[in-house]
Design a protein around this motif. Sequence first.
Motif, PDB file in Angstrom:
ATOM      1  N   TYR A 138       0.805  -1.225   0.000  1.00  0.00           N
ATOM      2  CA  TYR A 138       0.000   0.000   0.000  1.00  0.00           C
ATOM      3  C   TYR A 138       0.837   1.273   0.000  1.00  0.00           C
ATOM      4  O   TYR A 138       0.308   2.372   0.138  1.00  0.00           O
ATOM      5  N   GLY A 139       2.153   1.146  -0.142  1.00  0.00           N
ATOM      6  CA  GLY A 139       3.001   2.310  -0.382  1.00  0.00           C
ATOM      7  C   GLY A 139       3.444   3.072   0.846  1.00  0.00           C
ATOM      8  O   GLY A 139       3.861   4.234   0.744  1.00  0.00           O
ATOM      9  N   TYR A 140       3.409   2.442   2.015  1.00  0.00           N
ATOM     10  CA  TYR A 140       3.835   3.127   3.230  1.00  0.00           C
ATOM     11  C   TYR A 140       5.352   3.130   3.407  1.00  0.00           C
ATOM     12  O   TYR A 140       5.849   3.753   4.356  1.00  0.00           O
ATOM     13  N   LEU A 141       6.076   2.436   2.513  1.00  0.00           N
ATOM     14  CA  LEU A 141       7.531   2.355   2.638  1.00  0.00           C
ATOM     15  C   LEU A 141       8.244   2.998   1.453  1.00  0.00           C
ATOM     16  O   LEU A 141       9.385   2.657   1.142  1.00  0.00           O
ATOM     17  N   LEU A 146       8.248   6.575   6.705  1.00  0.00           N
ATOM     18  CA  LEU A 146       8.660   5.687   7.787  1.00  0.00           C
ATOM     19  C   LEU A 146       7.419   5.000   8.338  1.00  0.00           C
ATOM     20  O   LEU A 146       6.313   5.531   8.269  1.00  0.00           O
ATOM     21  N   VAL A 147       7.625   3.825   8.908  1.00  0.00           N
ATOM     22  CA  VAL A 147       6.588   3.108   9.654  1.00  0.00           C
ATOM     23  C   VAL A 147       7.237   2.613  10.941  1.00  0.00           C
ATOM     24  O   VAL A 147       8.361   2.092  10.913  1.00  0.00           O
ATOM     25  N   VAL A 175      11.382   0.826   8.152  1.00  0.00           N
ATOM     26  CA  VAL A 175      10.587   0.330   9.273  1.00  0.00           C
ATOM     27  C   VAL A 175      11.426   0.440  10.533  1.00  0.00           C
ATOM     28  O   VAL A 175      12.571  -0.021  10.581  1.00  0.00           O
ATOM     29  N   ARG A 176      10.887   1.069  11.561  1.00  0.00           N
ATOM     30  CA  ARG A 176      11.534   1.162  12.863  1.00  0.00           C
ATOM     31  C   ARG A 176      10.805   0.231  13.833  1.00  0.00           C
ATOM     32  O   ARG A 176       9.577   0.276  13.939  1.00  0.00           O
TER      33      ARG A 176
END
Length: 486
Positions: A138-141, A146-147, A175-176
């Motif tokens: 879904y394009g969050y990265l 950041l996620v 991703v953290r």
Amino acid sequence: MNKNTTILTLYLLIFCGPSYADFWAGSSRNLSLSALGNKVAVACHNCYSPDDSNVTLSQALQQIHQGQAADADLIEIDLVAHNGSWVVSHGTNIGPDYNDVFSDNTFRNGSAIPFIEIKTNFSQQAYADMLVNTINTYGYLNTGDLVIIRSFHSAALDKIAIALENIDSARSSRVRLSRLYQNKTYSSLLDWQKNITEMSNKYHMVEFNSKTKNLVSLIELAKAKGLGINLWTIRDYAEVFAAAYRDSVDALTIDSGSGRNREDNIRLAKSVVTDNTNLLYFNMAKQNFNQTDHLHFYDRNHSMYKYRHLSNSPEWEWLENIGEDRYGGSLVLNKNDAEYIRFYDRDNNTSEGYFIYAVVNFDSFSTNTTQAIVNKSDSGGFALELNGGSLRFGVHVEGTYHYVTHPLSALNGTDAYQIIGAYDGNGGVRMWVDGNEVGSPPNISGTVTPNNSPIVVGADPQGPDNQRFFFSGKIQTVSVQSWGHH
């Protein structure tokens, strides 16, 4: 430890903020920046539900969109593993399918950072793979995004780490992973700090309850290990905690409280982070006086100075072993040697009061003398001090001092306390110890009386050159701000 006997010298340096690692590097989100240069993200607590109740998809999206409209930097979404998928839930009810939430165009196209909490300590790797693939699909990265994926369960985070190995390395690096802690996760500070050290080899962030005992020791150790810090969950007086921690943490989780809804508290916290209110700030945690005999601090103009005192200067200690109530450096003051540090004459703004934050370990609880922690109380100003069996904070308004008190019997000489005193010019004279409000605040109105005396740490000023009421104890941090009504 050394006693500094060098002549007083002030060196004006080019401004720079606290030298902490930028946890938010790589994010294009425009985060709030404190006057001293620290980035602070404000999280919308349980940003899919107003009260942890069961919600429909439309209700969950409405809450998320409200958080975005309030300019929350982090949108907290709680996930529970359920029947081979994830559902959005606080853990007691079954909410909408997570795909329906994360596919929402308004959420996807916004700049707010997903703050995903895994509530389930799941055992199947497939759940982790599914979640990582979804946020990637879904394009969050994408570049600039950041996620944060967070959990009280290390095993769940470890499975997420494995899942991240199966996607493009550039995307997985966005991703953290963050380890959440309850208020009393460990019975001993040593065990807790051992775990934080272990976490620094696996994850990117740790998160503490804002009312945790010896909180600053945990914060400073985590920062020294390169970890980001979030404090959760702040409800009442969001502005107070934003002012206290804006230069020492990376994120604050905010909810409703003090008669304000969650979104208004988010806006308020963000504005306080950026307020230009500093009169004095220093943090000894990263200052090792065994290597340098200078004290670095900031005045209201945010210029950094180096300070040396001819005589009566405090000693210092450097604690780098875990298990201590403080981590790093602290000033060590002895009232019998009349030790203190005099700063500048810095008054509050007209119609406003003062905000004081101090990290203190007490050495002496003598009830037959006053001991000043940080004062400007000379027929005006403020006082944070020990007096007659109490810790008290007071301000001088309309010809007299008004104090809120807390019994010394509630304190000890082992722990380091986070103490906040605040008066905004129209309302209560309030005090917090370790995140809990204490005492009965006198309700007053009026500007704090100005004076021509300096702010003094470890003593009470008497005019511009003299002092009394010396203090015995360790002081790691002091913040003094001009404080108005919020």
